[in-house]
Design a protein around this motif. Sequence first.
Motif, mmCIF file in Angstrom:
data_model
loop_
_atom_site.group_PDB
_atom_site.id
_atom_site.type_symbol
_atom_site.label_atom_id
_atom_site.label_comp_id
_atom_site.label_asym_id
_atom_site.label_seq_id
_atom_site.Cartn_x
_atom_site.Cartn_y
_atom_site.Cartn_z
ATOM 1 N N VAL A 10 -10.054 -15.794 18.738
ATOM 2 C CA VAL A 10 -10.883 -15.701 17.536
ATOM 3 C C VAL A 10 -12.089 -14.847 17.906
ATOM 4 C CG1 VAL A 10 -12.081 -16.973 15.718
ATOM 5 C CG2 VAL A 10 -10.192 -18.070 16.955
ATOM 6 N N VAL A 11 -12.254 -13.727 17.204
ATOM 7 C CA VAL A 11 -13.402 -12.869 17.481
ATOM 8 C C VAL A 11 -14.463 -13.187 16.435
ATOM 9 C CG1 VAL A 11 -14.214 -10.502 17.793
ATOM 10 C CG2 VAL A 11 -11.885 -11.104 18.452
ATOM 11 N N PHE A 114 -6.824 -21.725 22.144
ATOM 12 C CA PHE A 114 -7.763 -20.862 21.426
ATOM 13 C C PHE A 114 -8.800 -20.331 22.395
ATOM 14 C CE2 PHE A 114 -5.874 -22.975 17.883
ATOM 15 C CZ PHE A 114 -5.976 -22.065 16.848
ATOM 16 N N LYS A 115 -9.175 -19.060 22.216
ATOM 17 C CA LYS A 115 -10.302 -18.474 22.938
ATOM 18 C C LYS A 115 -11.267 -17.974 21.865
ATOM 19 C CE LYS A 115 -8.327 -18.680 27.066
ATOM 20 N NZ LYS A 115 -8.815 -19.540 28.134
ATOM 21 N N PHE A 116 -12.538 -18.344 22.004
ATOM 22 C CA PHE A 116 -13.534 -17.964 20.992
ATOM 23 C C PHE A 116 -14.493 -16.931 21.582
ATOM 24 C CE2 PHE A 116 -12.201 -22.319 19.950
ATOM 25 C CZ PHE A 116 -11.789 -22.143 18.636
ATOM 26 N N VAL A 117 -14.298 -15.680 21.219
ATOM 27 C CA VAL A 117 -15.207 -14.614 21.663
ATOM 28 C C VAL A 117 -16.331 -14.537 20.633
ATOM 29 C CG1 VAL A 117 -15.424 -12.133 22.063
ATOM 30 C CG2 VAL A 117 -13.311 -13.320 22.732
ATOM 31 N N ASN A 161 -17.162 -22.871 32.287
ATOM 32 C CA ASN A 161 -17.357 -24.315 32.501
ATOM 33 C C ASN A 161 -16.138 -25.119 32.054
ATOM 34 O OD1 ASN A 161 -19.914 -23.809 33.469
ATOM 35 N ND2 ASN A 161 -20.892 -24.058 31.469
ATOM 36 N N GLY A 162 -15.013 -24.447 31.906
ATOM 37 C CA GLY A 162 -13.785 -25.152 31.525
ATOM 38 C C GLY A 162 -13.536 -25.202 30.029
ATOM 39 N N GLY A 163 -14.378 -24.574 29.235
ATOM 40 C CA GLY A 163 -14.189 -24.548 27.778
ATOM 41 C C GLY A 163 -13.412 -23.327 27.321
ATOM 42 N N GLU A 164 -13.591 -22.955 26.046
ATOM 43 C CA GLU A 164 -12.789 -21.854 25.493
ATOM 44 C C GLU A 164 -13.632 -20.695 24.981
ATOM 45 O OE1 GLU A 164 -12.523 -24.968 23.918
ATOM 46 O OE2 GLU A 164 -10.572 -25.705 24.595
ATOM 47 N N ALA A 165 -14.966 -20.783 25.126
ATOM 48 C CA ALA A 165 -15.806 -19.785 24.441
ATOM 49 C C ALA A 165 -16.432 -18.772 25.390
ATOM 50 C CB ALA A 165 -16.903 -20.497 23.651
ATOM 51 N N LEU A 166 -16.567 -17.560 24.840
ATOM 52 C CA LEU A 166 -17.141 -16.458 25.606
ATOM 53 C C LEU A 166 -18.188 -15.742 24.753
ATOM 54 C CD1 LEU A 166 -16.924 -14.514 28.102
ATOM 55 C CD2 LEU A 166 -15.320 -13.182 26.724
ATOM 56 N N PRO A 167 -19.476 -16.001 24.970
ATOM 57 C CA PRO A 167 -20.492 -15.240 24.235
ATOM 58 C C PRO A 167 -20.633 -13.849 24.839
ATOM 59 C CG PRO A 167 -21.515 -16.950 25.607
ATOM 60 C CD PRO A 167 -20.051 -16.985 25.904
ATOM 61 N N VAL A 168 -20.744 -12.831 23.977
ATOM 62 C CA VAL A 168 -20.894 -11.458 24.467
ATOM 63 C C VAL A 168 -22.067 -10.809 23.727
ATOM 64 C CG1 VAL A 168 -19.766 -9.205 24.782
ATOM 65 C CG2 VAL A 168 -18.386 -11.284 24.870
ATOM 66 N N ASP A 169 -23.081 -10.440 24.486
ATOM 67 C CA ASP A 169 -24.230 -9.739 23.895
ATOM 68 C C ASP A 169 -23.843 -8.271 23.693
ATOM 69 O OD1 ASP A 169 -26.622 -8.645 23.161
ATOM 70 O OD2 ASP A 169 -27.787 -9.485 24.820
ATOM 71 N N THR A 170 -23.871 -7.824 22.439
ATOM 72 C CA THR A 170 -23.399 -6.463 22.129
ATOM 73 C C THR A 170 -24.552 -5.468 21.995
ATOM 74 O OG1 THR A 170 -23.467 -6.755 19.719
ATOM 75 C CG2 THR A 170 -21.458 -7.471 20.850
ATOM 76 N N GLN A 180 -14.078 -3.885 27.015
ATOM 77 C CA GLN A 180 -13.714 -4.005 28.440
ATOM 78 C C GLN A 180 -14.306 -5.273 29.043
ATOM 79 O OE1 GLN A 180 -11.636 -2.372 30.126
ATOM 80 N NE2 GLN A 180 -11.323 -0.434 29.063
ATOM 81 N N GLU A 181 -15.561 -5.537 28.700
ATOM 82 C CA GLU A 181 -16.249 -6.733 29.211
ATOM 83 C C GLU A 181 -15.522 -8.004 28.740
ATOM 84 O OE1 GLU A 181 -20.573 -8.603 28.322
ATOM 85 O OE2 GLU A 181 -20.546 -6.441 28.464
ATOM 86 N N THR A 182 -15.130 -7.996 27.477
ATOM 87 C CA THR A 182 -14.439 -9.148 26.890
ATOM 88 C C THR A 182 -13.098 -9.365 27.569
ATOM 89 O OG1 THR A 182 -15.503 -8.689 24.771
ATOM 90 C CG2 THR A 182 -13.545 -10.081 24.707
#
Length: 188
Positions: A10-11, A114-117, A161-170, A180-182
């Motif tokens: 999920v983006v 699920f992966k939450f970007v 930390n074992g969860g599903e989320a990836l915050p990305v500062d754009t 690429q970072e994602t």
Amino acid sequence: MTTTSNTVIVVGGPAGTGKTTIAELLAAHFQCPFIEGDALHPPQNIAKMSKGTPLTDDDRWDWLKEVAQVSARHCTDSTNKANIAIVSCSILKKVYREHIKKCSEESLSDKIQFKFVFLHTTLEHLFERVQNRPGHFMKSDMVSSQYSIMEIPCGEELIENGGEALPVDTTDKLPQQIYQETLSALKL
Ligand SMILES: Nc1ncnc2c1ncn2[C@@H]1O[C@H](COP(=O)(O)OP(=O)(O)O)[C@@H](O)[C@H]1O
Ligand SMILES: O=C(O)[C@H](O)[C@@H](O)[C@H](O)[C@H](O)COP(=O)(O)O
């Protein structure tokens, strides 16, 4: 490209943060379906947002369920060799991300990860990008309300930390760099 398990990416992030741009790059990389979450809103949500009224949580639950189920179905479709689907959806709060996971678990026999970007940047950049995005129902006056309620994933939600989320500062990054970072942080 193949993976060992069914994965929906999920983006997310507020309007203008670059969800569609990054989701399309990821979908091209994985050769998998991309679903535009905004196309899954019921007509009453579109009508409300078009008038400049922010959605309430009660407006969002059924839409998030639809996001979970449609993306999961694309992910497990027998013609989808990647077993990955990408969907854009603002997922502004932690409870929305949890709701998406719960709806998928309740209604599907196949297990989906699920992966939450979560893409984010400054309010000033969001205004600028939304103004450059023609023909969308979401106008720039709604961006402030999204910005004020958004919960950038942290703590136990993080992949590290074992969860599903990836915050990305754009901020001040080109789409190619963000993609690429994602990709490298997702480790799929
Ligand atoms: N990293 C970026 N830097 C600057 N502009 C961007 C970036 N990513 C996307 N944009 C531009 O911002 C606008 C909104 O992008 P879009 O991908 O439609 O965001 P969203 O789907 O989150 O609303 C588009 O005009 C797009 O070309
Ligand atoms: O890119 C955008 O224009 C927004 O992110 C858009 O997707 C909208 O925000 C949601 O569809 C409504 O839901 P929320 O109010 O929960 O963001």
